[in-house]
Enzyme design. Structure first.
Site, PDB file in Angstrom:
ATOM      1  N   ASN A  44     -25.043 -17.231 -24.658  1.00  0.00           N
ATOM      2  CA  ASN A  44     -23.758 -17.481 -25.299  1.00  0.00           C
ATOM      3  C   ASN A  44     -23.787 -16.940 -26.718  1.00  0.00           C
ATOM      4  O   ASN A  44     -24.829 -16.910 -27.377  1.00  0.00           O
ATOM      5  CB  ASN A  44     -23.374 -18.968 -25.251  1.00  0.00           C
ATOM      6  CG  ASN A  44     -24.377 -19.905 -25.879  1.00  0.00           C
ATOM      7  OD1 ASN A  44     -25.596 -19.732 -25.757  1.00  0.00           O
ATOM      8  ND2 ASN A  44     -23.887 -20.942 -26.533  1.00  0.00           N
ATOM      9  N   CYS A  55     -19.484 -16.924 -23.168  1.00  0.00           N
ATOM     10  CA  CYS A  55     -20.521 -17.679 -22.465  1.00  0.00           C
ATOM     11  C   CYS A  55     -21.666 -16.788 -21.999  1.00  0.00           C
ATOM     12  O   CYS A  55     -21.521 -15.566 -21.869  1.00  0.00           O
ATOM     13  CB  CYS A  55     -19.910 -18.378 -21.255  1.00  0.00           C
ATOM     14  SG  CYS A  55     -18.611 -19.549 -21.653  1.00  0.00           S
ATOM     15  N   GLU A  57     -22.929 -16.574 -19.001  1.00  0.00           N
ATOM     16  CA  GLU A  57     -22.601 -15.919 -17.727  1.00  0.00           C
ATOM     17  C   GLU A  57     -21.768 -14.665 -17.964  1.00  0.00           C
ATOM     18  O   GLU A  57     -21.964 -13.646 -17.314  1.00  0.00           O
ATOM     19  CB  GLU A  57     -21.839 -16.879 -16.804  1.00  0.00           C
ATOM     20  CG  GLU A  57     -22.613 -18.133 -16.430  1.00  0.00           C
ATOM     21  CD  GLU A  57     -22.408 -19.291 -17.398  1.00  0.00           C
ATOM     22  OE1 GLU A  57     -22.621 -20.434 -16.968  1.00  0.00           O
ATOM     23  OE2 GLU A  57     -22.033 -19.065 -18.576  1.00  0.00           O
ATOM     24  N   CYS A  88     -18.806 -23.025 -16.912  1.00  0.00           N
ATOM     25  CA  CYS A  88     -17.468 -23.530 -17.218  1.00  0.00           C
ATOM     26  C   CYS A  88     -16.473 -22.967 -16.196  1.00  0.00           C
ATOM     27  O   CYS A  88     -16.817 -22.091 -15.393  1.00  0.00           O
ATOM     28  CB  CYS A  88     -17.061 -23.145 -18.641  1.00  0.00           C
ATOM     29  SG  CYS A  88     -16.685 -21.383 -18.853  1.00  0.00           S
TER      30      CYS A  88
END
Length: 132
Positions: A44, A55, A57, A88
């Site tokens: 992140n 983020c 990901e 998220c």
């Protein structure tokens, strides 16, 4: 569901160590294994115009795309301050763009995998495109 190989978990932990999280102090790392077996990781990255950071990901997906890959086989996500971290909502949809309902998502803490779930269970009614 099987646990990720140690290289996927290690890549997520190494990415977490690079996180730029001066505002939340909540570093997160993610690693994606693609259909070719390659691993792409990310952390992140926050900025002062919160919540305009991104983020772990998202960073990993960006690296995957830049490498010319488009298919996620499995994901490991780790945070040092949670017993298990889940992507998220926005990242669940981003993962769904390149994975399938059966893509394994390994929810980790710094000690290892706490739980493995299917992406379809995390985001059962994801948006889908009409790619031809």
């Amino acid at each position: 569901m099987g646990a990720p190989s140690s290289d996927l978990f290690r890549a997520a932990c190494a990415a977490m160590a690079q996180a730029h999280a001066p505002y939340s102090r909540f570093p997160v790392g993610a690693a994606i294994r693609t259909a070719s077996g390659a691993i792409h990781s990310g952390c992140n990255v926050e900025n002062a115009a919160y919540p305009e950071g991104w983020c772990a990901e998202t960073t990993a997906i960006g690296h995957m795309i830049m490498a010319g890959e488009r298919q996620i086989e499995e994901v490991a996500v780790v945070a040092e301050k949670m017993d298990r971290i889940t992507p998220c909502g926005g990242c669940r949809q981003r993962l769904a763009e390149f994975g399938t309902a059966d893509t394994r998502v390994h929810l980790c803490d710094p000690g290892g995998v706490v739980e493995t779930v299917r992406l379809g269970d995390l985001l059962p009614l994801s948006f889908s495109s009409s790619r031809g």
